[in-house]
Motif scaffolding. Structure first.
Motif, PDB file in Angstrom:
ATOM      1  N   GLU A 141     -30.102  -9.718  -6.811  1.00 26.99           N
ATOM      2  CA  GLU A 141     -31.305 -10.439  -6.398  1.00 26.99           C
ATOM      3  C   GLU A 141     -32.274  -9.540  -5.642  1.00 26.99           C
ATOM      4  OE1 GLU A 141     -29.585 -14.930  -5.678  1.00 26.99           O
ATOM      5  OE2 GLU A 141     -29.659 -13.573  -3.959  1.00 26.99           O
ATOM      6  N   ASP A 181     -39.422  -9.684 -11.774  1.00 27.55           N
ATOM      7  CA  ASP A 181     -39.797 -10.921 -12.459  1.00 27.55           C
ATOM      8  C   ASP A 181     -39.278 -12.174 -11.754  1.00 27.55           C
ATOM      9  OD1 ASP A 181     -37.135 -10.614 -13.083  1.00 27.55           O
ATOM     10  OD2 ASP A 181     -37.439 -10.453 -15.242  1.00 27.55           O
ATOM     11  N   ARG A 182     -38.422 -11.986 -10.762  1.00 29.67           N
ATOM     12  CA  ARG A 182     -37.910 -13.128  -9.994  1.00 29.67           C
ATOM     13  C   ARG A 182     -37.650 -12.651  -8.568  1.00 29.67           C
ATOM     14  NH1 ARG A 182     -35.086 -18.067 -10.621  1.00 29.67           N
ATOM     15  NH2 ARG A 182     -33.303 -18.301  -9.256  1.00 29.67           N
ATOM     16  N   THR A 216     -33.768 -24.003  -5.106  1.00 31.75           N
ATOM     17  CA  THR A 216     -32.867 -23.957  -6.262  1.00 31.75           C
ATOM     18  C   THR A 216     -31.838 -25.074  -6.201  1.00 31.75           C
ATOM     19  OG1 THR A 216     -31.264 -22.509  -5.182  1.00 31.75           O
ATOM     20  CG2 THR A 216     -33.091 -21.445  -6.387  1.00 31.75           C
ATOM     21  N   ALA A 227     -36.488 -19.786  -4.964  1.00 31.17           N
ATOM     22  CA  ALA A 227     -36.777 -18.720  -5.930  1.00 31.17           C
ATOM     23  C   ALA A 227     -38.146 -18.948  -6.560  1.00 31.17           C
ATOM     24  CB  ALA A 227     -35.710 -18.676  -7.019  1.00 31.17           C
ATOM     25  N   ASP A 280     -40.238 -17.405 -10.125  1.00 32.99           N
ATOM     26  CA  ASP A 280     -40.317 -16.551 -11.301  1.00 32.99           C
ATOM     27  C   ASP A 280     -41.750 -16.057 -11.392  1.00 32.99           C
ATOM     28  OD1 ASP A 280     -37.632 -16.792 -12.231  1.00 32.99           O
ATOM     29  OD2 ASP A 280     -38.099 -18.838 -12.841  1.00 32.99           O
TER      30      ASP A 280
END
Length: 191
Positions: A85, A119-120, A144, A165, A167
């Motif tokens: 992460e 991208d996240r 989440t 989170a 994206d």
């Protein structure tokens, strides 16, 4: 690396920042919401934090507020790697709470994260820190639904931690119709 937002200037920390940093973060109400900062927060802790090197795709910044007599430090924001992460972390000195600085700084770092190829982005916040949840929501993070047991060096105990989170969309391609509909660019290219 530097970032200028509407009101803030984000810059790397410099070793000589330690005293100003210590004056701001030596506050249990701030430190108790951070995972790695100990309590009490010593001058040596501030020296080590101010001297941390930048790490490629995971930069960190001091959040400063420019003014007529220079910039003053108001907090910190940055990206870190934790396993698979990419995490965003931030804090704002208590004297500057409620002014939108955290939201503005996190938004700026998210824009940079896209450029760095992320991208996240994930954020962890302690369940008893709803203000951090509001910051995350304002910049597009979504819960989440996962709750983990987190650690706070200042609290010295396990703390329920909410996971959020976001994206990130890839940067817009300005070489064609995907240029966001900015017709003047297509007109210039055609000329």
């Amino acid at each position: 690396m530097f970032i200028r937002s509407e009101r803030l200037f984000l810059r790397p920390g410099w070793p000589e920042d330690w005293a100003e940093l210590h004056a701001l973060i030596d506050d249990e109400q701030v430190v108790r919401n951070l995972t790695r900062a100990p309590w009490p927060y010593s001058p040596d802790d501030a020296r080590a934090f101010a001297a941390r090197p930048q790490v490629g795709r995971h930069p960190h910044f001091f959040i400063t507020l420019p003014g007529p007599h220079g910039s003053r430090l108001v907090g910190s924001v940055g990206l870190t790697q934790d396993g698979d992460e990419c995490l965003v972390g931030y804090w704002i000195a208590q004297a500057h709470w409620g002014r939108g600085y955290a939201t503005e700084a996190v938004h700026s770092v998210l824009s940079l994260a896209r450029t760095l190829g992320h991208d996240r982005i994930v954020a962890h916040r302690f369940a008893d820190n709803p203000a951090s949840g509001r910051v995350l929501e304002k910049v597009g993070f979504r819960p989440t639904g996962e709750i983990r047991i987190g650690r706070s060096a200042a609290r010295r105990e396990a703390v329920p931690t909410m996971i959020h989170a976001i994206d990130l969309a890839p940067p817009a391609d300005s070489d064609g119709p995907e240029d966001g509909g900015f017709a003047p660019m297509r007109t210039l290219r055609a000329a």
